[in-house]
Design an enzyme around this catalytic site. Structure first.
Site, mmCIF file in Angstrom:
data_model
loop_
_atom_site.group_PDB
_atom_site.id
_atom_site.type_symbol
_atom_site.label_atom_id
_atom_site.label_comp_id
_atom_site.label_asym_id
_atom_site.label_seq_id
_atom_site.Cartn_x
_atom_site.Cartn_y
_atom_site.Cartn_z
ATOM 1 N N HIS A 1 -5.692 -3.996 -1.634
ATOM 2 C CA HIS A 1 -5.550 -2.957 -2.663
ATOM 3 C C HIS A 1 -5.587 -3.534 -4.076
ATOM 4 O O HIS A 1 -5.501 -2.792 -5.047
ATOM 5 C CB HIS A 1 -4.244 -2.171 -2.469
ATOM 6 C CG HIS A 1 -4.325 -1.156 -1.365
ATOM 7 N ND1 HIS A 1 -4.933 0.061 -1.520
ATOM 8 C CD2 HIS A 1 -3.893 -1.214 -0.089
ATOM 9 C CE1 HIS A 1 -4.864 0.739 -0.381
ATOM 10 N NE2 HIS A 1 -4.240 -0.018 0.502
ATOM 11 N N SER B 1 0.792 -1.224 0.000
ATOM 12 C CA SER B 1 0.000 0.000 0.000
ATOM 13 C C SER B 1 0.829 1.281 0.000
ATOM 14 O O SER B 1 0.338 2.318 -0.420
ATOM 15 C CB SER B 1 -0.950 0.000 1.199
ATOM 16 O OG SER B 1 -0.226 -0.175 2.389
ATOM 17 N N LYS C 1 -12.402 -0.759 0.364
ATOM 18 C CA LYS C 1 -11.623 0.078 -0.555
ATOM 19 C C LYS C 1 -12.360 0.193 -1.887
ATOM 20 O O LYS C 1 -13.315 0.957 -1.976
ATOM 21 C CB LYS C 1 -10.204 -0.464 -0.642
ATOM 22 C CG LYS C 1 -9.485 -0.198 0.690
ATOM 23 C CD LYS C 1 -8.087 -0.692 0.799
ATOM 24 C CE LYS C 1 -7.535 -0.232 2.151
ATOM 25 N NZ LYS C 1 -6.687 -1.226 2.800
HETATM 26 C C1 LIG Z 1 -6.643 -1.523 4.188
HETATM 27 C C2 LIG Z 1 -6.051 -2.852 4.397
HETATM 28 C C3 LIG Z 1 -6.606 -3.753 5.311
HETATM 29 C C4 LIG Z 1 -7.740 -3.366 6.205
HETATM 30 O O1 LIG Z 1 -8.951 -3.373 5.545
HETATM 31 P P1 LIG Z 1 -10.232 -2.705 6.260
HETATM 32 O O2 LIG Z 1 -11.364 -3.324 5.554
HETATM 33 O O3 LIG Z 1 -10.117 -1.236 6.091
HETATM 34 O O4 LIG Z 1 -10.160 -3.104 7.698
HETATM 35 C C5 LIG Z 1 -6.048 -5.009 5.413
HETATM 36 N N1 LIG Z 1 -4.982 -5.366 4.668
HETATM 37 C C6 LIG Z 1 -4.417 -4.530 3.790
HETATM 38 C C7 LIG Z 1 -3.241 -4.987 2.982
HETATM 39 C C8 LIG Z 1 -4.920 -3.241 3.623
HETATM 40 O O5 LIG Z 1 -4.350 -2.407 2.751
#
Ligand SMILES: *Cc1c(COP(=O)(O)O)cnc(C)c1O
Length: 394
Positions: A211, A183, A242
């Site tokens: 992502h 990310s 996301k």
């Molecule tokens: C954003 C993210 C999460 C968390 O996801 P949420 O649904 O916001 O709790 C988990 N793993 C990765 C790699 C992320 O980028």
């Protein structure tokens, strides 16, 4: 005089201020759109994970409202008591079809999914091997497991192999965990090589594609689809928070794993199920993804355009292979100054500095969305040019 038992918290906060990393939260007074009202001012939003604009898409909002009329606003219990509304069953079937996997187990968030799943699928006598740049929720999940742990240098396949050569024989089950898309840099895991090593050393594989889902692969089916590795990854994690635009997380896996998670994944046993308005919204979003590639195509068109323009201006955008575009600045104070000056120009890009990323690798991380118009992007590019020149970055 009564002792102030919380004075150590004041000391900790002061230390944050001394290090220049204390933050105040900006307030967004409306939807998370391409242009937002931040602290009472209209700015172009280059910082959300709302990759496809689904977070406030009319179709998704309608589905959510209809679910409230039918189901009310709360699931009323944990999944394992009476929180298992039919919407959740429908969502999981749809996601399993979308991901081309046997079964899907949904959680209240991606974070919950990682901390619940990793702990449930590993035990004492096992080994977890994790990329050093994996997401914090993976790190927390690994911490909760009774398995031993090892960390390999970011995407360093020789290091991963060396750990396997040294340690594989001492353990029962070995699980290799990686983000699909990292990310902070927007680079992809070297999945084909990881799968090859896992097969050679008889290990399980776990890819957190938070992502990647909705972004990579056919219609946003994710990193595993992008590399055409269906059937070779044992646990594929996705988030509904996301690109899908709502909230929630899931693991796509084998049927027996789903059965086991229902009995052992603690967020399913001890925390209330997703609210129906959220579940119905995610179903609509996933349907929209499956119906057409226009959303993902627009996202990639925007990303390619913006990245090429920034590179033409002389910016360093690191090793990004996705719409995540880290504009490398370097020093921490300069990174924060860059972000602040961009905001003065009407463009919101968060500055990301140590300890989130290594020292002197500060960056302004641009998150491109399908909802950006060409006009938004052109204005943002102009602002980057102006600020980049004035701060001596280009
Ligand atoms: C954003 C993210 C999460 C968390 O996801 P949420 O649904 O916001 O709790 C988990 N793993 C990765 C790699 C992320 O980028």
């Amino acid at each position: 005089m009564k002792r102030n038992k919380l004075s150590y918290i004041d000391d900790n906060i002061q230390a944050l201020k001394d290090d220049g990393v204390y933050r105040e939260l900006p307030v967004n007074y409306g939807p998370c759109d391409h242009v937002i009202n931040l602290n009472g001012r209209e700015v172009i939003n280059l910082s959300s994970n709302n990759y496809l604009g689904f977070a406030n898409h009319p179709r998704v909002m309608e589905a959510s409202k209809a679910a409230i009329d039918k189901y009310g606003v709360g699931a009323g219990a944990v999944r394992t008591i009476v929180g298992n509304q039919d919407l959740l069953e429908e969502l999981e079937k749809l996601l399993a079809t979308f991901k081309e996997e046997e079964a899907v187990m949904a959680f209240q968030s991606g974070l919950n999914c990682n901390i619940g799943t990793i702990q449930a699928i590993t035990q004492k006598g096992d080994l977890i091997i994790s990329d050093e740049l994996n997401h914090a929720s993976i790190i927390d999940g690994v911490r909760l497991s009774k398995a031993d742990k090892a960390v390999y240098k970011h995407s360093d396949m020789e290091h991963l192999e060396a750990i396997l050569l040294e340690k594989r024989k001492q353990y029962n089950t070995v699980l290799i965990i990686t983000d699909g898309v990292f990310s902070m840099d927007g680079d992809l895991a070297l999945l084909p090589k990881i799968v090859e090593l896992a097969e050679r050393f008889d290990c399980l594989t776990y890819v957190d594609d938070a992502h990647g889902s909705g972004v990579l692969g056919r219609s946003g089916r994710g990193t595993v689809d992008h590399f055409n590795l269906h059937g070779s990854v044992d646990f594929i994690i996705g988030t509904l928070s996301k690109a899908i635009g709502v909230v929630g997380g899931y693991v796509a896996t084998k049927r027996n794993v789903k059965e086991w998670l229902l009995h052992r994944a603690r967020p399913l046993l001890f925390s209330t199920a997703l609210p129906p308005a959220a579940t119905a919204a995610t179903i609509e979003s996933v349907k929209m993804l499956m119906e057409s590639e226009t959303h993902t195509k627009k996202l990639w068109d925007n990303a390619r355009y913006f990245k090429a323009e920034l590179e033409n201006l002389g910016f360093d955008i690191g090793k990004s292979e996705t719409p995540i575009t880290p504009v490398m600045i370097g020093e921490e104070a300069k990174t924060m100054a860059f972000s602040k000056t961009l905001l003065d120009e009407g463009v919101f890009v968060s500055g990301i500095v140590f300890p989130t990323v290594p020292k002197n690798t500060g960056r302004c991380r641009v998150m491109i969305s399908a909802s950006h118009t060409r006009d938004d992007l052109d204005k943002a590019i102009l602002a980057f040019k102006k600020v980049g020149e004035s701060l001596g970055v280009i």
